[in-house]
Design a protein around this motif. Structure first.
Motif, PDB file in Angstrom:
ATOM      1  N   ALA A  82       0.824  -1.204   0.000  1.00 42.97           N
ATOM      2  CA  ALA A  82       0.000   0.000   0.000  1.00 42.97           C
ATOM      3  C   ALA A  82       0.860   1.257   0.000  1.00 42.97           C
ATOM      4  CB  ALA A  82      -0.932  -0.006   1.205  1.00 42.97           C
ATOM      5  N   GLY A 137      -5.165  -2.774   2.608  1.00 44.57           N
ATOM      6  CA  GLY A 137      -4.675  -1.891   1.556  1.00 44.57           C
ATOM      7  C   GLY A 137      -4.651  -2.504   0.178  1.00 44.57           C
ATOM      8  N   ASP A 140      -8.818  -0.134  -2.807  1.00 40.35           N
ATOM      9  CA  ASP A 140      -9.076   1.247  -2.429  1.00 40.35           C
ATOM     10  C   ASP A 140     -10.508   1.408  -1.932  1.00 40.35           C
ATOM     11  OD1 ASP A 140      -6.512   2.001  -3.362  1.00 40.35           O
ATOM     12  OD2 ASP A 140      -7.306   2.068  -5.408  1.00 40.35           O
ATOM     13  N   ASN A 274     -10.953   3.196   1.723  1.00 41.98           N
ATOM     14  CA  ASN A 274      -9.832   3.574   2.582  1.00 41.98           C
ATOM     15  C   ASN A 274      -9.608   5.080   2.472  1.00 41.98           C
ATOM     16  OD1 ASN A 274      -8.635   1.477   4.095  1.00 41.98           O
ATOM     17  ND2 ASN A 274      -7.895   0.530   2.216  1.00 41.98           N
ATOM     18  N   SER A 276      -7.122   6.700   3.444  1.00 48.22           N
ATOM     19  CA  SER A 276      -5.731   6.976   3.081  1.00 48.22           C
ATOM     20  C   SER A 276      -5.472   6.773   1.600  1.00 48.22           C
ATOM     21  CB  SER A 276      -4.792   6.074   3.884  1.00 48.22           C
ATOM     22  OG  SER A 276      -5.050   4.703   3.604  1.00 48.22           O
ATOM     23  N   ALA A 277      -6.381   6.080   0.909  1.00 48.96           N
ATOM     24  CA  ALA A 277      -6.178   5.791  -0.509  1.00 48.96           C
ATOM     25  C   ALA A 277      -7.039   6.663  -1.415  1.00 48.96           C
ATOM     26  CB  ALA A 277      -6.464   4.313  -0.800  1.00 48.96           C
TER      27      ALA A 277
END
Length: 321
Positions: A82, A137, A140, A274, A276-277
């Motif tokens: 990731a 991860g 997405d 996610n 973070s993605a």
């Protein structure tokens, strides 16, 4: 032989699935092949990893140790993957989905929302696997269903948005079935039927179906768990089983799709991603594409079209185009 990541994944799948058969289906291999691989892994590990019984498998103390290490190693590898992906420019959108009907229409709408963007869609058979891989991860975003009151547990760092708040399950049966000519079917009238379902949804479907049948006065006879959708359709067309289906399911030769009186089983469709993605804007674009894909499939079922039109509060929010 040395243990590899794929061996650790296999051990983890066996533990999570609770049986070799379900783990083999998730991994896309035959049960004999997985059993032989597990024996080789156990020889390297120095002993049995699972105790086998008619009800499934349970990890031995050695198995618990190997599982703990496997989770740690796979988690670190997923974090590495990731992290390197996040640092790479123009990375592909990785979307995981359960075999929902809207997936058939989804790609075209994603291409319209994300022109020129690389899109990677993977179909999974289990919401449990989808969620774990989202948390690791590997995806997405994911699209998944939940039946009745079941809520799929989501990991930290994940946002979720309901796409379709409610849809009634219908029943698919052979067009030669005695009930095929009815506009809607009482669930109690299916008490003597043999049922088929997917191998392992992880969405609460089997529990919701069993609860609804119990309320209707019978215990469903579930004989077939089949991952391949076409094989399920052929089984139903032959008159050997019936199945719960999404109301937006397409026409299948030799079968009919009928609503169940009183909507005894309902579900919903959700999008999780996610943080973070994906940024909020990108998640909103996926939501728009999935919503339009779902709406495209509604006209396939006249009865559901009327049900849907009478409930505007359930409709997804669409941007003007």
């Amino acid at each position: 032989m040395q243990l590899e990541l794929r061996h650790l994944e296999a051990v983890l799948q066996v533990a999570e699935a609770g049986s070799l058969g379900r783990a083999a289906a998730r991994l896309g291999v035959s049960q004999p092949s997985l059993s032989a691989q597990l024996r080789r892994i156990e020889r390297v590990a120095g002993g049995e990893l699972f105790v086998r019984s008619r009800s499934g498998v349970e990890p031995t103390p050695l198995g618990e140790f190997v599982l703990s290490a496997a989770r740690r190693v796979l988690s670190e590898m997923n974090a590495l993957t990731a992290g390197t992906r996040a640092a790479a420019p123009h990375s592909a959108l990785r979307l995981g989905c359960i075999l929902l009907v809207l997936v058939d229409q989804l790609l075209g709408h994603l291409e319209a929302e994300l022109p020129g963007h690389e899109i990677d869609i993977t179909i999974e058979e289990s919401a449990t696997v989808l969620v774990r891989r989202l948390g690791a991860g590997q995806y997405d975003a994911i699209l998944f269903g939940e039946l009745a009151d079941h809520e799929v547990p989501l990991p930290e760092g994940v946002a979720v948005r309901t796409l379709i708040a409610k849809e009634p399950a219908c029943v698919r049966l052979s067009n030669s079935h005695p009930l095929a000519g009815q506009k809607e079917i009482e669930l109690a009238d299916l008490a003597g039927e043999t049922w088929t379902t997917l191998t392992d949804d992880g969405d609460g479907g089997p529990e919701a179906m069993d609860d609804a049948c119990q309320r209707a006065g019978f215990t469903p006879k579930l004989r077939y768990r089949i991952a391949d959708r076409q094989m399920r359709w052929e089984l139903i067309a032959a008159g050997r089983a019936v199945s719960l289906c999404q109301p937006t399911s397409p026409y299948v030769e030799g079968t009919v799709l009928r609503p169940l009186a009183g909507d005894p089983v309902t579900g919903r469709i959700r999008l999780a991603w996610n943080r973070s993605a994906l940024c909020e804007q990108r998640a909103a674009q996926i939501y728009q594409a999935a919503a339009r894909a779902y709406l495209d499939s509604i006209p396939t079922n006249a009865a559901f079209q009327a049900w849907w039109a009478s409930r505007p509060e359930l409709h997804p929010t669409l941007d003007q185009v």
